[in-house]
Design an enzyme around this catalytic site. Structure first.
Site, PDB file in Angstrom:
ATOM      1  CE1 TYR A  51       1.863   3.351  -3.668  1.00  0.00           C
ATOM      2  CE2 TYR A  51       0.387   2.394  -5.369  1.00  0.00           C
ATOM      3  CZ  TYR A  51       0.800   2.394  -4.097  1.00  0.00           C
ATOM      4  OH  TYR A  51       0.728   1.337  -3.502  1.00  0.00           O
ATOM      5  CB  ALA A 201       9.105 -12.781   1.653  1.00  0.00           C
TER       6      ALA A 201
END
Length: 307
Positions: A51, A201
């Site tokens: 990251y 989601a």
């Protein structure tokens, strides 16, 4: 916030963990988000050397330095940036893992990692060599426990059989139930916990439901749900389950209803979002009947790829 034991380890992780990938390279804002997480009782913070070219680890380490002995810091290894930082390659070799851990420790400004995770993995990896690296790092005191971050069933099975992993980080949600039949029972039997990600989601399992659908979801759907199916099932789920709670609560509590899940790892772009997720985690658990209703009205997806 309640805590759950992480697999075969002696780590007890908060039921909500902060996924630090969503932190931006703004030290002040990142610190505000992390401080909000600490105030809510979150003790698990998950980052990776991938990251922001490792700068994410630096932010996390700096923000948690004053509470290092009270938190669980997890990071990941295996993806190696090119010298020009215009891409990365996969390297699960023993040599690379043992070099990379020392760089992560420096960036995180800590002497040890609570959990070190392989950031991916394929069936063609030199798995014995990879496991040796993690086991040696445990013996040498650099890491306390290790795990993998993977949704590949064949890879997970091999690590269960050959290693002493404590956890598997994987995508799991009401709309992504691929692990339920094939992987979760295996992990539970072997006392290995799940750190679930993707529980909302991509925003579809929040109050805004289908309004959060991206152009890609509108065109291609989500996993084996086409867009039209989503426009039918999401309002149906909300109507049936969230009259007395937010839909975010329903989504996160569905994950916690599975005993294999130790912590739900969620990112946050603001302190308010951390608090909203924390409220959802601290809310009333789903009933057995509610869990069954969800299972009966959503797809029992299966892994067709990622073997």
């Amino acid at each position: 916030m309640k805590k759950r034991r992480l697999g075969n380890s002696d780590l007890f992780v908060s039921e909500l963990g902060l996924g630090c990938m969503s932190l931006r390279m703004d030290e002040g804002k990142s610190r505000t988000i992390i401080e909000a997480a600490l105030e809510e009782g979150i003790n698990y913070f998950d980052t990776a050397d991938l990251y922001d070219y490792g700068e994410n680890e630096q932010l996390v380490g700096k923000a948690l330095k004053h509470v290092r002995d009270k938190v669980i810091i997890a990071t990941k290894v295996g993806n190696k940036w090119t010298d020009k930082k215009n891409g990365w390659s996969w390297d699960p070799s023993k040599q690379y893992i043992k070099e990379a851990v020392k760089k992560s420790l420096r960036r995180l400004n800590t002497d040890y990692l609570d959990l070190y995770q392989l950031h991916g993995g394929t069936i063609d990896d030199p798995m014995t060599e990879t496991i040796e690296a993690f086991e040696e790092l445990k013996e040498e005191g650099y890491i306390r426990f290790y795990g993998i971050s993977s949704i590949r069933p064949n890879v997970i099975r091999k690590y269960v059989k050959k290693s002493s992993i404590s956890a598997v980080m994987m995508q799991y949600s009401i709309l992504d139930r691929r692990a339920e039949e094939e992987i979760l029972p295996l992990l539970q039997k072997n006392n290995i916990s799940v750190l679930s990600r993707g529980s909302l989601a991509k925003g579809l399992l929040t109050e805004r439901l289908i309004a959060k659908a991206s152009p890609n979801v509108k065109e291609n759907g989500y996993l084996n749900y086409c867009y039209n199916e989503l426009t039918e099932i999401l309002p149906k789920l909300k109507e049936a389950l969230s009259s007395e709670r937010t839909f975010t609560e329903v989504a996160l509590q569905y994950n916690l209803a599975n005993p294999t899940v130790a912590s739900v790892i969620a990112g946050a772009s603001s302190a308010d979002q951390v608090r909203e997720n924390a409220r959802a985690i601290k809310a009333k658990p789903l009933t057995v009947e509610e869990v069954e209703w969800i299972k009966n009205n959503t797809k029992a997806n299966r892994y067709e790829q990622h073997r």
